[in-house]
Design an enzyme around this catalytic site. Structure first.
Site, PDB file in Angstrom:
ATOM      1  N   HIS A  77       0.855  -1.181   0.000  1.00 13.68           N
ATOM      2  CA  HIS A  77       0.000   0.000   0.000  1.00 13.68           C
ATOM      3  C   HIS A  77       0.901   1.245   0.000  1.00 13.68           C
ATOM      4  O   HIS A  77       2.107   1.151   0.254  1.00 13.68           O
ATOM      5  CB  HIS A  77      -0.925  -0.029   1.221  1.00 13.68           C
ATOM      6  CG  HIS A  77      -2.105  -0.952   1.064  1.00 13.68           C
ATOM      7  ND1 HIS A  77      -3.183  -0.955   1.923  1.00 13.68           N
ATOM      8  CD2 HIS A  77      -2.375  -1.900   0.132  1.00 13.68           C
ATOM      9  CE1 HIS A  77      -4.058  -1.856   1.535  1.00 13.68           C
ATOM     10  NE2 HIS A  77      -3.596  -2.455   0.452  1.00 13.68           N
ATOM     11  N   GLU A  99       1.283   3.759   2.053  1.00 14.05           N
ATOM     12  CA  GLU A  99       1.970   4.058   3.308  1.00 14.05           C
ATOM     13  C   GLU A  99       3.138   3.094   3.527  1.00 14.05           C
ATOM     14  O   GLU A  99       4.216   3.482   4.000  1.00 14.05           O
ATOM     15  CB  GLU A  99       0.987   3.938   4.489  1.00 14.05           C
ATOM     16  CG  GLU A  99      -0.218   4.872   4.404  1.00 14.05           C
ATOM     17  CD  GLU A  99      -1.421   4.239   3.725  1.00 14.05           C
ATOM     18  OE1 GLU A  99      -1.220   3.490   2.739  1.00 14.05           O
ATOM     19  OE2 GLU A  99      -2.553   4.480   4.173  1.00 14.05           O
ATOM     20  N   SER A 103      -7.521   7.421   3.651  1.00  9.47           N
ATOM     21  CA  SER A 103      -7.575   6.975   5.041  1.00  9.47           C
ATOM     22  C   SER A 103      -7.008   5.555   5.171  1.00  9.47           C
ATOM     23  O   SER A 103      -7.368   4.667   4.402  1.00  9.47           O
ATOM     24  CB  SER A 103      -9.035   7.021   5.530  1.00  9.47           C
ATOM     25  OG  SER A 103      -9.097   6.825   6.916  1.00  9.47           O
ATOM     26  N   CYS A 152      -5.953   1.772   5.750  1.00 13.92           N
ATOM     27  CA  CYS A 152      -6.570   0.470   6.018  1.00 13.92           C
ATOM     28  C   CYS A 152      -6.005  -0.069   7.330  1.00 13.92           C
ATOM     29  O   CYS A 152      -5.110   0.518   7.946  1.00 13.92           O
ATOM     30  CB  CYS A 152      -6.304  -0.492   4.858  1.00 13.92           C
ATOM     31  SG  CYS A 152      -4.711  -1.331   4.955  1.00 13.92           S
ATOM     32  N   CYS A 182      -2.174  -0.660   7.332  1.00 17.71           N
ATOM     33  CA  CYS A 182      -1.370   0.561   7.433  1.00 17.71           C
ATOM     34  C   CYS A 182      -1.581   1.237   8.792  1.00 17.71           C
ATOM     35  O   CYS A 182      -0.629   1.784   9.370  1.00 17.71           O
ATOM     36  CB  CYS A 182      -1.714   1.490   6.279  1.00 17.71           C
ATOM     37  SG  CYS A 182      -1.299   0.744   4.676  1.00 17.71           S
TER      38      CYS A 182
END
Lengths: 151, 151
Positions: free
Chosen positions: A53, A55, A78, A80, A83
């Site tokens: 992802h 992040e 935002s 998950c 993360c």
């Protein structure tokens, strides 16, 4: 007071880069002492890596460090649960979120674990992600394994 | 009833491999339909990647898939918040943990989120991890950013 806009613009540029590569348009940057020290974007499609992802890719790009005090993570979407868990485990004290319309994420979990959360409701982040979800709903569903926890 | 021992032995072999490479001795395997479909071990030292815990490396090795129904993840050490969050986000229904003495991990969080958790209290897993922590306490502290949540 920090002006978040230039940092979120860099995160969104990462998201746009991933979109242009045929990947998921979610980007992140890590900021320390007023400067961007790492950038990343989702790499599921590009690397075949489900853990990449935005992040996570940004944390990898930042490399090894013993602590994350003083770090702020900017992310276009935002976080998950993967993360968000990572942010808590590594003790990242502050997260700035582009938008939480297209994915509710885990803001409550972050706050409960002492993370400062700032959501910008940035239309640029929202529009790019909404466009991607319209165009490739199956790929988006795969990226979160169909699981959008209510924030 | 599943015999967990052979699968945990494979996870421990991954941990030993990482130890032999000078890395953190934490390993994982993913099992589906009674067979190991992916293996991984911590790669912080090997790749300079702070997100490469054993469970994450195993998920990367498994590659892309839309869902994780029917999958069991074996890990030599109780999952940190990053790995626990990942397990919940991807809907992995069952986790078998080698030991939780050297790191308490997040078993309660996993259970609260519907994950079946089985802890084996395997002396082989405990001994290797304890040895590593004695030998390289600073590296171990870095791997969890000093953060061992009570389970």
């Amino acid at each position: 007071m920090t002006n978040h806009a230039p940092f979120m613009a860099e995160a969104l540029a990462q998201a746009q880069k991933s979109y242009d590569e045929g990947g998921l348009p979610i980007g992140a940057v890590m900021v320390e002492n007023g400067a961007v020290i790492a950038r990343g974007h989702n790499r599921r499609v590009q690397d075949g890596d489900p853990t990449a992802h935005g992040e996570m890719a940004c944390l990898r790009a930042a490399g090894r460090r013993p602590r994350y005090d003083g770090v702020t993570l900017y992310t276009t979407l935002s976080p998950c649960m993967m993360c968000a868990g990572t942010i808590v485990q590594f003790g990242i004290p502050r997260v700035v979120i582009g938008e939480a319309e297209n994915f509710h994420g885990n803001e409550a979990f972050l706050r409960e674990n002492g993370v400062e959360v700032i959501r910008l409701d940035d239309p640029g982040c929202t529009d790019l992600m909404a466009r991607f979800i319209r165009e490739k709903p199956t790929l988006w569903d795969e990226d979160i394994a169909g699981n959008d926890p209510a924030s």
